[in-house]
Structures are given as structure tokens and as C-alpha cells.
Write an enzyme that holds these catalytic residues in place. Structure first.
Site, PDB file in Angstrom:
ATOM      1  N   HIS A  77       0.690  -1.216  -0.223  1.00  0.00           N
ATOM      2  CA  HIS A  77       0.054  -0.268  -0.169  1.00  0.00           C
ATOM      3  C   HIS A  77       1.230   1.056   0.168  1.00  0.00           C
ATOM      4  O   HIS A  77       1.858   1.381   0.403  1.00  0.00           O
ATOM      5  CB  HIS A  77      -0.820  -0.266   1.874  1.00  0.00           C
ATOM      6  CG  HIS A  77      -1.352   1.185   1.723  1.00  0.00           C
ATOM      7  ND1 HIS A  77      -2.091   2.189   0.393  1.00  0.00           N
ATOM      8  CD2 HIS A  77      -2.282   1.612   2.460  1.00  0.00           C
ATOM      9  CE1 HIS A  77      -3.322   2.819   1.398  1.00  0.00           C
ATOM     10  NE2 HIS A  77      -3.031   3.175   2.201  1.00  0.00           N
ATOM     11  N   GLU A  79       0.256   3.772   0.818  1.00  0.00           N
ATOM     12  CA  GLU A  79       0.128   5.927   1.916  1.00  0.00           C
ATOM     13  C   GLU A  79       1.483   6.218   2.392  1.00  0.00           C
ATOM     14  O   GLU A  79       2.019   4.957   3.233  1.00  0.00           O
ATOM     15  CB  GLU A  79      -1.344   5.396   2.337  1.00  0.00           C
ATOM     16  CG  GLU A  79      -1.656   6.749   2.718  1.00  0.00           C
ATOM     17  CD  GLU A  79      -2.829   6.539   3.728  1.00  0.00           C
ATOM     18  OE1 GLU A  79      -3.721   5.725   3.591  1.00  0.00           O
ATOM     19  OE2 GLU A  79      -3.686   7.521   3.903  1.00  0.00           O
ATOM     20  N   ASP A 164      -4.174  -2.931   6.081  1.00  0.00           N
ATOM     21  CA  ASP A 164      -4.626  -1.710   6.471  1.00  0.00           C
ATOM     22  C   ASP A 164      -6.291  -2.528   7.541  1.00  0.00           C
ATOM     23  O   ASP A 164      -6.741  -2.166   8.660  1.00  0.00           O
ATOM     24  CB  ASP A 164      -5.304  -0.786   5.813  1.00  0.00           C
ATOM     25  CG  ASP A 164      -4.010   0.254   5.525  1.00  0.00           C
ATOM     26  OD1 ASP A 164      -3.165   0.336   6.888  1.00  0.00           O
ATOM     27  OD2 ASP A 164      -4.577   1.726   4.797  1.00  0.00           O
ATOM     28  N   TYR A 192     -10.850   1.977  14.705  1.00  0.00           N
ATOM     29  CA  TYR A 192     -10.063   1.960  13.567  1.00  0.00           C
ATOM     30  C   TYR A 192     -11.710   1.803  12.342  1.00  0.00           C
ATOM     31  O   TYR A 192     -11.633   2.435  11.048  1.00  0.00           O
ATOM     32  CB  TYR A 192      -8.912   1.158  13.627  1.00  0.00           C
ATOM     33  CG  TYR A 192      -7.766   1.462  12.589  1.00  0.00           C
ATOM     34  CD1 TYR A 192      -7.147   2.197  12.289  1.00  0.00           C
ATOM     35  CD2 TYR A 192      -8.515   0.341  10.980  1.00  0.00           C
ATOM     36  CE1 TYR A 192      -6.116   1.867  10.815  1.00  0.00           C
ATOM     37  CE2 TYR A 192      -7.633  -0.147   9.820  1.00  0.00           C
ATOM     38  CZ  TYR A 192      -6.636   0.897   9.762  1.00  0.00           C
ATOM     39  OH  TYR A 192      -5.649   1.267   8.822  1.00  0.00           O
ATOM     40  N   HIS A 223      -0.986  -2.129  11.200  1.00  0.00           N
ATOM     41  CA  HIS A 223      -1.340  -1.147  12.397  1.00  0.00           C
ATOM     42  C   HIS A 223      -1.872  -2.135  13.636  1.00  0.00           C
ATOM     43  O   HIS A 223      -2.687  -2.969  13.716  1.00  0.00           O
ATOM     44  CB  HIS A 223      -2.237   0.144  12.502  1.00  0.00           C
ATOM     45  CG  HIS A 223      -1.577   0.739  11.148  1.00  0.00           C
ATOM     46  ND1 HIS A 223      -0.699   1.785  11.278  1.00  0.00           N
ATOM     47  CD2 HIS A 223      -2.441   1.464   9.774  1.00  0.00           C
ATOM     48  CE1 HIS A 223      -0.766   2.224   9.984  1.00  0.00           C
ATOM     49  NE2 HIS A 223      -2.325   2.152   9.353  1.00  0.00           N
TER      50      HIS A 223
HETATM   51 FE1  FEO Z   1      -4.393   3.705   5.053  1.00  0.00          FE
HETATM   52 FE2  FEO Z   1      -2.695   3.018   7.028  1.00  0.00          FE
HETATM   53  O1  FEO Z   1      -2.913   3.668   5.339  1.00  0.00           O
END
Ligand code: FEO
Length: 399
Positions: A77, A79, A164, A192, A223
Site C-alpha cells: 500500500h 500511503e 490496513d 479504526y 497497524h
Molecule cells: Fe491506508 Fe495505514 O494506510
């Protein structure tokens, strides 16, 4: 510091104890940016970290091996919380090729001009990569959370590196679910989901469908903690959250200029406070958007009030409604209320427009009052509160 997961598999990401604003998400317990190192005949690093933390990531890797010997970097990803560290990592790993989805390549090239000189291999759903003892199987998971997102399954150990999905924003020294209080990490996983993943519920359904036949004993997200004891619990929670499974719960949000709308809100809460009904009252300006979205996720009914300011709703109420509109919670029922003074009405009516835009089923016309709510208005608020509670009960029992 790295954390061993299984022989040959280590968590090498970082804990960000102090972040409190994650693109407007209130991360009141901090966050982590997880990365995983797989050492086999070939060595692969799954994801990097936010740019300011990349030296810590490299140090964690150095505890285990020389980064220069890494064969591949898998970027699931683009980001920046995961790929911000790519330039430094690619520089430290000169023999590594970069693996990513086609959309991932697009965003990586856009974010990092130096990427034009990297060896990039595009991977897609169904592709596999043998590392020796381990095999990586790739799944594209578009919109969970960006179009480029993907997940990776390691069949030999039954681990899903889920990016994510299934994550939580929480900084903890215990890197596994069973080293933390389960209710706390589920609370953060819910926040989240509500604040990051909820708009993409339909895409999450596809992910759940794609992985339903996989044998999964561990979920390693990008995360928060790694799910090794409660993987089934978080999977079931996601099945509930993708449909915003309603609880017998009424969420009352309001913003008030001179307490009239606040008094109406409390009368609605009084009426809604029935046995078996959970009622949550939030003064929007005393809360944060993150909590509001989290409470909205599983509330059967959402009732929103605003005083009239400049013939429309209050700015904080507008911010909350704009945020909820973007997150698109589904299947809600509710109504609007609010006070007005000298000028024309406008606050409650503007709230109702937002509720309609969110496809909330409107239970009744807005309850309004001029200046202060009189006893008749408060009786109406209590009556409407009771009606919305009964509706919440019926919705929850039917779901
Ligand atoms: Fe969509 Fe943890 O970034």
C-alpha cells in the site's frame, strides 16, 4: 527493537507513542507502523514505515541481518504511513526488487521521483513468490484502504499479512493480541474500522469472501497488535461492522449556542432511556470526530440537533455531519432537532438535509423551538426519544 513472531518471521516496524492526529483521526493511544521481515532462502521485507521512523526500522532489521542482503521489498500500500520510508529502505537494500500492485506502482512513482530507478515488479491476485520454505500468495484488496492495497497470505504458517484491514491505532509494548486487554484492542479496532475502513464496507465484504476458505491462525495487520489468539474474533467483528450491524442503541449528537438545543437533547435522551436501550449523548464541540464516527457505527438510530446560526446549522455540527456523510454508515434511522431565535429557522432543517444525504430513514419532522424550549416542546422531545428507542429495539432485534 524487533519482535520474533515465528522462526524466520519477525516484526520490525515501529511504535509511534506520541502521534495524536493521523490525518484528522484522533489517535489518543498512539499508533504503530508494522513491517515484517521474512528470512528464508530469499529474504523479504513486507512494508516499510512512516518516513521519520525509517532509521528505527533499519536498526530493527540490522538486529537480525544486513539490510543490504534483502532480496525483495513488498509494498502492499503506497500511503505514506507505510511507504514513506521506501526511498531510504531501497537505498539501504541495493539488491532488492520492489513488489507492488499495478496501482501501487502508480502511487509509488508519483510520491517518490527516485522510484523511476528502482527495479519494480508488479504483482496481482493469484501470483505467488517462493522464498524457499515459505510461499507468499498475493491478494489485491482495492479500496481497503486505497485502490492499490493488497494483502499477502503465507500458507506454511497460516498467516495473513492484511495491511490496513484488521488494524488498530494503538501504541503498545505487547505486540500480540493476547498481551493486551482484548476489550481495549477491539475498541480501537472498531474505531479504526469506523474512521478508516467504513466507506469501503462493500470492498471489505469481497476481502472476507476471498479469504473465507483460507486457514488463518494469525492476522498480521499494518497497524496495532497481531491477532494470534483472537483472529476469529476480529474476523467476526468485521463481518458485523461491514453491515453496520445495529445494536439497540440511540446516538444523540448536538451543538448548542445558548443551551436551548442542549436542553432538547437531554429531553430526547430522557425519553430514549428505556430498558435494554443504550443511549449515548455527545455534545459535538466537547468531543472529537473520531469518537462520533465510532459511536455511529453500531447505533441503530442517530438523532442530531443544532441551533440555528446564520440561518443554517452550527459549524461544528456541519463538520460532524460532513464527516459522517463521507464515512457512509448504512441502515440508520433518525431525525433532526434544534432551536432558533430572531431570524428564520435553519439549523434543524439543514441537519435533516445531511441526514437525508446520508440515506438515514427519517422518523419524523424536525423538532424545533424558538428561543427556549417550553414544556410542550420538551414533552415532544421525550416522546420522540421514546419512539426512536422503540425503533432501535425493533431494528436490532430484526438484524
Ligand atoms: Fe491506508 Fe495505514 O494506510
Amino acid at each position: 527493537m524487533h519482535t520474533p513472531i515465528l522462526p524466520g518471521i519477525d516484526a520490525v516496524g515501529v511504535i509511534d507513542w506520541n502521534v495524536r492526529d493521523f490525518h484528522s483521526y484522533h489517535t489518543h493511544r498512539g499508533a504503530t507502523y508494522n513491517a515484517y521481515l521474512l528470512r528464508d532462502q530469499k529474504t523479504v521485507l513486507i512494508d516499510t514505515v512512516k518516513a521519520p521512523f525509517v532509521e528505527t526500522l533499519l536498526q530493527n532489521i540490522r538486529e537480525l541481518m544486513d539490510p543490504a542482503s534483502i532480496d525483495a521489498i513488498l509494498c502492499q500500500h503506497g500511503e505514506p504511513d507505510h511507504a514513506g520510508g521506501l526511498p531510504a529502505v531501497m537505498a539501504a537494500c541495493p539488491r532488492a526488487e520492489l513488489l507492488c500492485s499495478a496501482k501501487g506502482k502508480e502511487s509509488i512513482l508519483a510520491y517518490h521521483p527516485e522510484a523511476k530507478d528502482w527495479r519494480i515488479r508488479v504483482i496481482a491476485t493469484g501470483d505467488t513468490l517462493s522464498l524457499g520454505r515459505f510461499t507468499l500468495r498475493f491478494f489485491e484488496t482495492p479500496m481497503v484502504h486505497w485502490p492499490d492495497s493488497m494483502a499477502t497470505y503465507l500458507p506454511e504458517e497460516k498467516i495473513l499479512f492484511s495491511m490496513d484491514a484488521f488494524g488498530q491505532h494503538i501504541a503498545t509494548s505487547g505486540r500480540f493480541d493476547d498481551e493486551n486487554d482484548l476489550s481495549l484492542i477491539l475498541e480501537e479496532a472498531k474505531a479504526y474500522y469506523a474512521n478508516i475502513v467504513m466507506p469501503y464496507g462493500r470492498q471489505v465484504v469481497k476481502v472476507l469472501e476471498a479469504i473465507k476458505n483460507l486457514s488463518i491462525t494469525m492476522i498480521a495487520p499494518a497497524h496495532g497488535v497481531i491477532w494470534r489468539r483472537h483472529a476469529a474474533t476480529i474476523l467476526q467483528a468485521y463481518r458485523d461492522w461491514v453491515v453496520c450491524k445495529p445494536l439497540p442503541k440511540v446516538l444523540v449528537l448536538y451543538d448548542s449556542m445558548w443551551e436551548s438545543t442542549a436542553v432538547m437533547a437531554r429531553a430526547i435522551v430522557e425519553g430514549a432511556s428505556q430498558p435494554g436501550i443504550s443511549v449515548v449523548l455527545i455534545a459535538i464541540r466537547s468531543s472529537d470526530l473520531t469518537r462520533i464516527a465510532t459511536e455511529a457505527l453500531d447505533a441503530a438510530c442517530i438523532v442530531v440537533g443544532s441551533s440555528t446560526l446564520n440561518q443554517t446549522l452550527m459549524p461544528a455540527a456541519a463538520a460532524a455531519m460532513t464527516y459522517l456523510y463521507g464515512l457512509r454508515p448504512i441502515g440508520k434511522v433518525g431525525f433532526a432537532f434544534g432551536s432558533y431565535g430572531w431570524g428564520a429557522k435553519g439549523g434543524a432543517e439543514a441537519v435533516e438535509e445531511y441526514l437525508r444525504a446520508m440515506k438515514v430513514e427519517i422518523l419524523r419532522d424536525p423538532i424545533t423551538c424558538r428561543w427556549r424550549p417550553d414544556e410542550a416542546t420538551l414533552a415532544l422531545c421525550r416522546e420522540a426519544g421514546q419512539a426512536v428507542a422503540e425503533k432501535a429495539r425493533a431494528i436490532a432485534s430484526a438484524s
